[in-house]
Design a protein around this motif. Structure first.
Motif: not given
Length: 402
Positions: A1-29
């Motif tokens: 998140m833009a605040s620096g807080r991390r949120v993890t959604i879902g469970q990892p799967r061996p056949d699907q590499p993880p995705l990581a998204v970063r927001f740079t502004t609260p307005a985008a969120e």
């Protein structure tokens, strides 16, 4: 998140590499929370949504494959936005002549070198026809032209053919060269018109193909055959009746038309707001239930319908991969923000065809039902004949990317 807080959604799967998204502004969120269909793409364009792991294609594939993503009415805000946009869609898609030309110019009258970065050599900017897995984009686009030509039944030479929305001229030139048709192509793009005319001159086909800057509503002649590829999406729902009445007036008594257009498998809806704002203003992808009544009321007969389901997904995948491979060149022609917009458009469109019911329909139309053979075997037979013609002829046409 833009605040620096991390949120993890879902469970990892061996056949699907993880995705990581970063927001740079609260307005985008906030924007994505309230209006994801518009604001997700805007945030990626503006750099306020950054892919730290994985690509935006991976993100859209994950999001759009979710069952809840197949409806635009999953939250209160989504319901309000959907119905608001549906109420306004007739205004947004009101396309008189002047507005139609401005809408076309918005998308097509940009630096032509951009299209040469990701399209095939013939610059076919519509769904290819993949005859077998692994077929190259160039071969699949040639197969698309051949498939359409077969449905037009051009066994006799010098049939008068109208191409509504002729693009950069590739289909019209193919019909003139391989089927010896007399082709008139119309477009509302000055950039496309100039290149199409040049290609006809370079290929020695100017005596068989005439390209015009003209609205389909202003065409005075009649034709043995009509084809329209990738243009109907720009007509607008208020103009469907006008379109097919004009088609009937343009077709000779034993004439045949093939309409190639994007459609939806679900009920009538609205244009994705990101696509409407940034890519195709005035455009709309219809359901068959919105199109067929207008064909019937115009006094025309539907003689065949074919749905090309995943062909456009594969086409868009090829375009997206080619565009990514030449990213630096695209940035030099435009800028980073434009390229992120274009990447989002290609990736989102691909996933729309893979996961959300978009397809391409071929509607074959005639004034008389006996204008077309009783069985569909003629299509395969004509494709075989055209392949033999292609093998005998060299293709001296100037490449559209040159």
């Amino acid at each position: 998140m833009a605040s620096g807080r991390r949120v993890t959604i879902g469970q990892p799967r061996p056949d699907q590499p993880p995705l990581a998204v970063r927001f740079t502004t609260p307005a985008a969120e906030r924007g994505i929370l309230l209006d994801p269909e518009l604001k997700l793409g805007q945030a990626y364009m503006d750099g306020t949504l950054v892919m730290e792991e994985g690509s935006v294609t991976d993100l859209l594939a994950l999001l759009m494959a979710q069952p809840a993503a197949c409806t635009s009415t999953t939250t209160v805000s989504a319901k309000l936005l959907f119905w608001g946009r549906k109420l306004l869609r007739r205004i947004d898609q009101f396309n008189p002549r002047g507005r139609s030309q401005r809408n076309v110019a918005h998308h097509y009258d940009i630096d032509g070198r951009l299209y040469s970065l990701f399209l095939d050599a013939d610059r076919q900017y519509s769904c290819a026809y993949f005859e077998h897995p692994g077929q190259s984009l160039d071969d699949a686009q040639l197969a698309k032209k051949r498939h359409i030509a077969a449905k037009l039944m051009l066994e006799r030479e010098d049939l008068a053919v109208l191409d509504i929305g002729a693009g950069w001229g590739g289909l019209g030139l193919y019909l003139a060269q391989m089927a010896k048709a007399k082709v008139t192509g119309v477009t509302l793009s000055k950039e496309q018109l100039a290149l199409a005319r040049q290609r006809a001159e370079d290929g020695g086909l100017a005596d068989r193909v005439a390209f015009r800057l003209q609205d389909y509503r202003d065409i005075p002649e009649t034709f043995d055959r009509i084809v329209s590829v990738g243009m109907f999406e720009h007509v607008g729902v208020d103009h469907y009746g006008e379109f097919f009445r004009k088609v009937r007036a343009l077709l000779k008594e034993d004439g045949v038309m093939v309409l190639h257009a994007i459609g939806r498998s679900d009920p009538p809806g609205v244009t994705n707001p990101f696509i409407a704002k940034y890519i195709f203003p005035g455009g709309y992808i219809p359901a068959l239930s919105e199109v067929l009544p207008h064909i019937e009321r115009a006094g025309l007969v539907v003689t065949d319908i074919e749905l090309l389901r995943l062909h456009y997904a594969e086409t868009l995948k090829a375009w997206r991969e080619r565009f990514r491979a030449r990213w630096d060149e695209a940035v030099r022609l435009t800028d980073e923000r434009f390229c992120r917009m274009w990447e989002f458009y290609l990736a989102g469109s691909e996933m729309g065809f893979r996961h959300q019911g978009l397809n391409v329909f071929h509607i074959q139309i005639a004034r008389k039902q006996e204008a077309v053979p009783l069985t569909r075997g003629y299509i395969e037979e004509e494709e075989a004949r055209l392949r033999r013609v292609e093998a005998r002829q060299s293709l001296p046409l100037r490449l559209a990317g040159e």
